[in-house]
Design an enzyme around this catalytic site. Sequence first.
Site, PDB file in Angstrom:
ATOM      1  N   ASP A 191       0.726  -1.288   0.220  1.00 55.27           N
ATOM      2  CA  ASP A 191      -0.077   0.067  -0.037  1.00 55.27           C
ATOM      3  C   ASP A 191       0.883   1.364   0.040  1.00 55.27           C
ATOM      4  O   ASP A 191       1.963   1.454   0.435  1.00 55.27           O
ATOM      5  CB  ASP A 191      -0.785   0.067   1.435  1.00 55.27           C
ATOM      6  CG  ASP A 191      -2.236  -0.850   1.173  1.00 55.27           C
ATOM      7  OD1 ASP A 191      -2.308  -1.546  -0.051  1.00 55.27           O
ATOM      8  OD2 ASP A 191      -3.100  -0.665   1.871  1.00 55.27           O
ATOM      9  N   HIS A 207       3.529  -2.297   4.094  1.00 58.22           N
ATOM     10  CA  HIS A 207       3.589  -1.004   3.803  1.00 58.22           C
ATOM     11  C   HIS A 207       5.094  -0.562   3.602  1.00 58.22           C
ATOM     12  O   HIS A 207       5.654  -0.389   4.992  1.00 58.22           O
ATOM     13  CB  HIS A 207       3.044  -0.127   4.895  1.00 58.22           C
ATOM     14  CG  HIS A 207       1.581  -0.305   4.971  1.00 58.22           C
ATOM     15  ND1 HIS A 207       1.026  -1.271   5.681  1.00 58.22           N
ATOM     16  CD2 HIS A 207       0.474   0.659   4.369  1.00 58.22           C
ATOM     17  CE1 HIS A 207      -0.383  -0.962   5.435  1.00 58.22           C
ATOM     18  NE2 HIS A 207      -0.585   0.123   4.824  1.00 58.22           N
TER      19      HIS A 207
END
Length: 235
Positions: free
Chosen positions: A49, A196
């Site tokens: 992400d 992430h």
Amino acid sequence: MRRLAVIITVLILSAWGALQLSRSTTFMIAGEAIARVETNAPVIALTFDDGPSPRFLGDVLTTLNEHGTVATFFLVGQDVVAHPELVTQIADGGHELGNHSYSHPRLVLMSPSRVAAEIETTDQSLRNAGYTGAIPFRPPYGKKLVILPFYLARNERPAIMWDVAPEDDPALAGDADAITDFVLKEARSGSIILLHPMYDSGAATRAALPAILSGLTARGFEFVTVSELLDLRAP
């Protein structure tokens, strides 16, 4: 006084219920949220992400290339506009690009026009950058209350969630070994892993990535994109 207490209690319970619903990775009030695909095939979708970040993307792509691994990158539209050349780098590596909204807000209690703009502007930004593949969608923070589910349902577009997210636990997020151990323990056929790695805060995740890829490959798993994983769902 009793009536006021009842009203307050109902409001509190409603707010609590809405909070729990917003956190769910498997349920929406309309449309479909997908956290994992039921399949016997030994396949896993690795997803990242945020970004793209010019500072850290190269390290992530190098690691994926060294392990012969594909992934799906859920990108933020305003970062795509700022760095369209990075979109090309990701796509040229054989990876899939996803939509993570334009400005990364919590898409909760927003107007229909704002929800549509956040998603559609990002789709167009990816196309403008030259990407031609499928564009799965993931809501920022996984939040998807009220308007967003109906928008996704109307456009026959699922919300891509996850079932393996080591960084959700603060005790794991800063420890590369702990992140690796969690992923290797929790991942199973059809899993969608959320990581992430794009910013300074993702240092432990970037450090864990080679061991995650090696460990899951040693267990016999193959990495596929989100769209490839969805194609394996039973009718």
